[in-house]
Design a protein around this motif. Sequence first.
Motif, PDB file in Angstrom:
ATOM      1  N   LEU A 127       0.828  -1.205   0.000  1.00 57.05           N
ATOM      2  CA  LEU A 127       0.000   0.000   0.000  1.00 57.05           C
ATOM      3  C   LEU A 127       0.863   1.256   0.000  1.00 57.05           C
ATOM      4  CD1 LEU A 127      -2.754  -1.045   2.576  1.00 57.05           C
ATOM      5  CD2 LEU A 127      -2.952  -0.964   0.076  1.00 57.05           C
ATOM      6  N   ASP A 128       1.976   1.200   0.728  1.00 53.83           N
ATOM      7  CA  ASP A 128       2.880   2.350   0.760  1.00 53.83           C
ATOM      8  C   ASP A 128       3.470   2.614  -0.625  1.00 53.83           C
ATOM      9  OD1 ASP A 128       2.389   2.599   3.446  1.00 53.83           O
ATOM     10  OD2 ASP A 128       4.263   1.633   4.086  1.00 53.83           O
ATOM     11  N   ALA A 129       3.806   1.544  -1.351  1.00 51.79           N
ATOM     12  CA  ALA A 129       4.384   1.698  -2.692  1.00 51.79           C
ATOM     13  C   ALA A 129       3.370   2.303  -3.657  1.00 51.79           C
ATOM     14  CB  ALA A 129       4.881   0.350  -3.213  1.00 51.79           C
ATOM     15  N   ILE A 130       2.108   1.819  -3.575  1.00 49.98           N
ATOM     16  CA  ILE A 130       1.054   2.380  -4.441  1.00 49.98           C
ATOM     17  C   ILE A 130       0.811   3.840  -4.081  1.00 49.98           C
ATOM     18  CG2 ILE A 130      -1.340   2.157  -5.200  1.00 49.98           C
ATOM     19  CD1 ILE A 130      -1.196  -0.816  -4.376  1.00 49.98           C
ATOM     20  N   ALA A 131       0.769   4.127  -2.784  1.00 54.00           N
ATOM     21  CA  ALA A 131       0.527   5.502  -2.322  1.00 54.00           C
ATOM     22  C   ALA A 131       1.653   6.433  -2.757  1.00 54.00           C
ATOM     23  CB  ALA A 131       0.376   5.523  -0.807  1.00 54.00           C
ATOM     24  N   ASP A 132       2.891   5.944  -2.716  1.00 55.74           N
ATOM     25  CA  ASP A 132       4.021   6.780  -3.127  1.00 55.74           C
ATOM     26  C   ASP A 132       3.923   7.120  -4.617  1.00 55.74           C
ATOM     27  OD1 ASP A 132       6.784   7.944  -2.697  1.00 55.74           O
ATOM     28  OD2 ASP A 132       7.220   6.464  -4.252  1.00 55.74           O
ATOM     29  N   ALA A 133       3.568   6.121  -5.436  1.00 56.91           N
ATOM     30  CA  ALA A 133       3.399   6.374  -6.875  1.00 56.91           C
ATOM     31  C   ALA A 133       2.253   7.354  -7.109  1.00 56.91           C
ATOM     32  CB  ALA A 133       3.147   5.058  -7.616  1.00 56.91           C
ATOM     33  N   LEU A 134       1.176   7.206  -6.322  1.00 57.13           N
ATOM     34  CA  LEU A 134       0.037   8.113  -6.437  1.00 57.13           C
ATOM     35  C   LEU A 134       0.455   9.547  -6.086  1.00 57.13           C
ATOM     36  CD1 LEU A 134      -3.047   8.409  -6.902  1.00 57.13           C
ATOM     37  CD2 LEU A 134      -3.332   8.013  -4.446  1.00 57.13           C
ATOM     38  N   ARG A 135       1.258   9.693  -5.035  1.00 56.84           N
ATOM     39  CA  ARG A 135       1.748  11.017  -4.648  1.00 56.84           C
ATOM     40  C   ARG A 135       2.543  11.642  -5.788  1.00 56.84           C
ATOM     41  NH1 ARG A 135       6.414  12.747  -3.720  1.00 56.84           N
ATOM     42  NH2 ARG A 135       7.343  10.665  -3.610  1.00 56.84           N
ATOM     43  N   ARG A 136       3.350  10.827  -6.465  1.00 59.13           N
ATOM     44  CA  ARG A 136       4.165  11.344  -7.564  1.00 59.13           C
ATOM     45  C   ARG A 136       3.327  11.660  -8.804  1.00 59.13           C
ATOM     46  NH1 ARG A 136       7.783   7.597  -9.199  1.00 59.13           N
ATOM     47  NH2 ARG A 136       7.114   5.933  -7.814  1.00 59.13           N
ATOM     48  N   ILE A 137       2.207  10.935  -8.977  1.00 59.82           N
ATOM     49  CA  ILE A 137       1.281  11.275 -10.072  1.00 59.82           C
ATOM     50  C   ILE A 137       0.703  12.671  -9.829  1.00 59.82           C
ATOM     51  CG2 ILE A 137      -0.996  10.745 -11.039  1.00 59.82           C
ATOM     52  CD1 ILE A 137      -0.285   7.774 -10.802  1.00 59.82           C
ATOM     53  N   LYS A 138       0.346  12.948  -8.579  1.00 61.89           N
ATOM     54  CA  LYS A 138      -0.182  14.281  -8.245  1.00 61.89           C
ATOM     55  C   LYS A 138       0.890  15.347  -8.447  1.00 61.89           C
ATOM     56  CE  LYS A 138      -2.610  16.920  -4.679  1.00 61.89           C
ATOM     57  NZ  LYS A 138      -3.626  17.365  -5.655  1.00 61.89           N
ATOM     58  N   ALA A 139       2.115  15.036  -8.026  1.00 60.17           N
ATOM     59  CA  ALA A 139       3.217  15.987  -8.198  1.00 60.17           C
ATOM     60  C   ALA A 139       3.505  16.225  -9.677  1.00 60.17           C
ATOM     61  CB  ALA A 139       4.469  15.472  -7.492  1.00 60.17           C
ATOM     62  N   ALA A 140       3.274  15.199 -10.492  1.00 65.91           N
ATOM     63  CA  ALA A 140       3.506  15.339 -11.940  1.00 65.91           C
ATOM     64  C   ALA A 140       2.546  16.342 -12.556  1.00 65.91           C
ATOM     65  CB  ALA A 140       3.368  13.987 -12.627  1.00 65.91           C
ATOM     66  N   GLU A 141       1.321  16.398 -12.014  1.00 60.58           N
ATOM     67  CA  GLU A 141       0.353  17.375 -12.513  1.00 60.58           C
ATOM     68  C   GLU A 141       0.830  18.803 -12.250  1.00 60.58           C
ATOM     69  OE1 GLU A 141      -3.436  16.439 -10.786  1.00 60.58           O
ATOM     70  OE2 GLU A 141      -3.881  14.893 -12.270  1.00 60.58           O
ATOM     71  N   GLU A 142       1.714  18.941 -11.262  1.00 59.84           N
ATOM     72  CA  GLU A 142       2.262  20.258 -10.922  1.00 59.84           C
ATOM     73  C   GLU A 142       3.641  20.468 -11.554  1.00 59.84           C
ATOM     74  OE1 GLU A 142       2.263  20.034  -6.706  1.00 59.84           O
ATOM     75  OE2 GLU A 142       0.075  19.819  -6.553  1.00 59.84           O
TER      76      GLU A 142
END
Length: 235
Positions: A127-142
Amino acid sequence: MLQPASHNNLTHQLVHELGKAIVREQFAVGEGLPSEAEICNRYQISRTATREAVKMLAAKGLLVSRPRKGITVQSRDHWNLFDPDVLDWILSSTPSLQTLRDFLQLRLAIEPEAAALAARNAEQADLDAIADALRRIKAAEEGIEDPLVADIDFHSAILRASKNPFFMQLRSFIETALKVSIRFTNQFKGVDSASYLDHRKIYDAIAAGDAQLAHQTSHVMEAEALQLIEDRIKG
């Protein structure tokens, strides 16, 4: 001419050069490759390295050696499409919309089920690995993170979290193909990066242990990407 390197590296360079040439149809199906002497002269490589390269391409299904016929090029239905090298050669040669559709059909068959299994089987580290990738997807939008790498890591983490060894071994195949398919689908959508909110829905379902919702949200995402390609083919 290949770049100076060790014997093994020269062999692998030749494998990639010939593999890309076969995929790009520079050699016709059923026809033989140039002779060993021609290949050695063209690429400035030894006969031993040439023979090893041919064996490796035969193992990938691109070539076949038969008595009296020599070494000939195989049709695509003989290629090992799950081999990362073969897939990379196909995708780097500007894949057709039909190839992208075939790949997305495979993703649609696999990834929703992997998401459902992840909802049942994921450990905290998963779950931490999926969440980390999700965080980076959000950062990519920025504009902070690489959108392609973050998106690939998200889907790859779900395959790992499924705990299904067959799905887990498909990771290298999925990752290689995602590099191209995501770029095309985002281009068709008119966006530069993956949708954070769509990916967040999948993560939330997995984190909540809701297998049915995880399957549904993943299916919606993959089906939308497939429909984009289908519409392009029809258009």
